[in-house]
Design a protein around this motif. Structure first.
Motif, PDB file in Angstrom:
ATOM      1  N   THR A 199      -1.638 -38.627  11.652  1.00 32.76           N
ATOM      2  CA  THR A 199      -1.672 -37.150  11.939  1.00 32.76           C
ATOM      3  C   THR A 199      -2.166 -36.691  13.089  1.00 32.76           C
ATOM      4  N   ARG A 204      -0.750 -31.176  12.872  1.00 29.09           N
ATOM      5  CA  ARG A 204      -0.557 -31.690  11.685  1.00 29.09           C
ATOM      6  C   ARG A 204       0.920 -32.509  11.613  1.00 29.09           C
ATOM      7  N   GLU A 206       3.345 -35.594  11.874  1.00 26.94           N
ATOM      8  CA  GLU A 206       2.969 -36.716  10.864  1.00 26.94           C
ATOM      9  C   GLU A 206       4.048 -37.986  11.376  1.00 26.94           C
ATOM     10  N   MET A 277      -2.380 -35.150   4.121  1.00 27.12           N
ATOM     11  CA  MET A 277      -0.998 -35.242   4.320  1.00 27.12           C
ATOM     12  C   MET A 277      -0.776 -36.542   3.344  1.00 27.12           C
TER      13      MET A 277
END
Length: 332
Positions: A199, A204, A206, A277
């Motif tokens: 991450t 953020r 992914e 996440m």
């Protein structure tokens, strides 16, 4: 004027045959008229063992009547007959697995009529306005309070640089290219039961990769394959990991021209974005899932979903939008 509470009603029910109404009013600190109204509210005919009908008072009946009449108070429900809104929100949260915030943002893109996020949560919580939607469908019931951790005294020094020496600009999320890394496990035993999750702290963004097994060799091998596909040193300027056995080959990871920082033991909050996440990934790969049947395309599909997910923490933007904002490098 004093309001009769549930405890008061229980007191009235208990002493209805032993105390006069005037005494009940005195004991509860209310007027006599209130007691008469309460007996009328909670009264019912009861047939005793001699087959004689007697007028009795029930605290349950009185409380139900009170709560029902309370529903008539307050402002009218803003939803009205907006069945299009109700169906859209239910579809987004239940079928598309998004949060109420994201569902509301998507609704605003197609309609000028809307409600606040607080009102939406209140309607969902009441269970009265959405036929299919309940709290169990929400990714998280409410905003979590940040826990305060006391660092556990480490039994040995980390294999690499401690997070205590991580620069302030990385901690503040002001620069792009700094990542958090963890593994997500399927079944407790068996081969191929792990996936590597990365991450990016600022956006953020992914990445999810299927691992052959949960070993240092598999982790370094996966990162090496990734390095052959991209400008690894400029994209992965640093990686923050925990002290898991699969991340103990610090030299192997840093040979790829990145800097690895190790969290304190048992302090997952130091990889907060990563942990957040992981909870979202678990909506697609629940605990106990058989990862041996998992394909890399399944991981890519979930990563694509998360990278196009509007976040409240990102001001309504998606990780992909922020990636394109902060760098000219193509998404991985």
């Amino acid at each position: 004027m004093k309001r009769i509470t549930w405890i008061d009603r229980l007191y009235i029910e208990k002493h209805q045959n032993t105390l006069a109404k005037s005494q009940l009013a005195k004991d509860l600190g209310c007027c006599l008229k209130t007691i008469y109204n309460e007996f009328s509210r909670g009264g019912y005919w009861h047939t005793d063992e001699y087959a004689i009908d007697r007028w009795r008072y029930s605290a349950d009946i009185a409380q139900q009547d009170y709560e029902y009449k309370q529903t008539a108070k307050g402002c009218p429900v803003k939803l009205g007959t907006r069945w299009d809104f109700i169906q859209f929100i239910e579809s987004q949260i239940i079928d598309q697995k998004v949060s109420p915030y994201t569902a509301l943002q998507r609704w605003k893109q197609k309609s000028n009529w809307t409600i606040s996020l607080t009102t939406l949560y209140r309607y969902i919580d009441s269970g009265l306005y959405f036929p299919r939607l309940t709290n169990k469908h929400l990714p998280e019931k409410s905003i979590r309070q940040k826990r305060q951790y006391d660092h556990v005294r480490a039994a040995r020094s980390p294999k690499g640089t401690s997070i205590e020496r991580r620069p302030a600009e990385i901690n503040a999320r002001t620069t792009w290219g700094h990542w958090e890394m963890d593994t997500v496990i399927g079944k407790a035993k068996g081969k191929g039961q792990a996936a590597l999750v990365l991450t990016e702290r600022l956006t953020r963004f992914e990445l999810i990769f299927k691992l052959k097994d949960k070993t240092t060799k598999s982790v370094v091998s996966t990162l090496s394959r990734l390095a052959r596909r991209c400008d690894f040193p400029n994209i992965f300027k640093s990686i923050t990991v925990d002290n898991g056995s699969e991340f103990q080959d610090c030299k192997g990871m840093e040979r790829l021209n990145t800097k690895v920082y190790y969290c304190h033991p048992y302090t997952s909050c130091e990889r907060g974005s990563n942990e957040r996440m992981n909870r979202m990934i678990r909506r697609f790969f629940p605990k106990g899932s058989d990862f041996s049947k998992l394909k890399q395309r399944d991981c890519d599909n979930v990563a694509a979903y998360l990278n196009n997910y509007q976040r409240r923490s990102l001001g309504g933007q998606t990780p992909l939008e922020l990636w394109l904002k902060y760098t000219t490098l193509p998404p991985l």
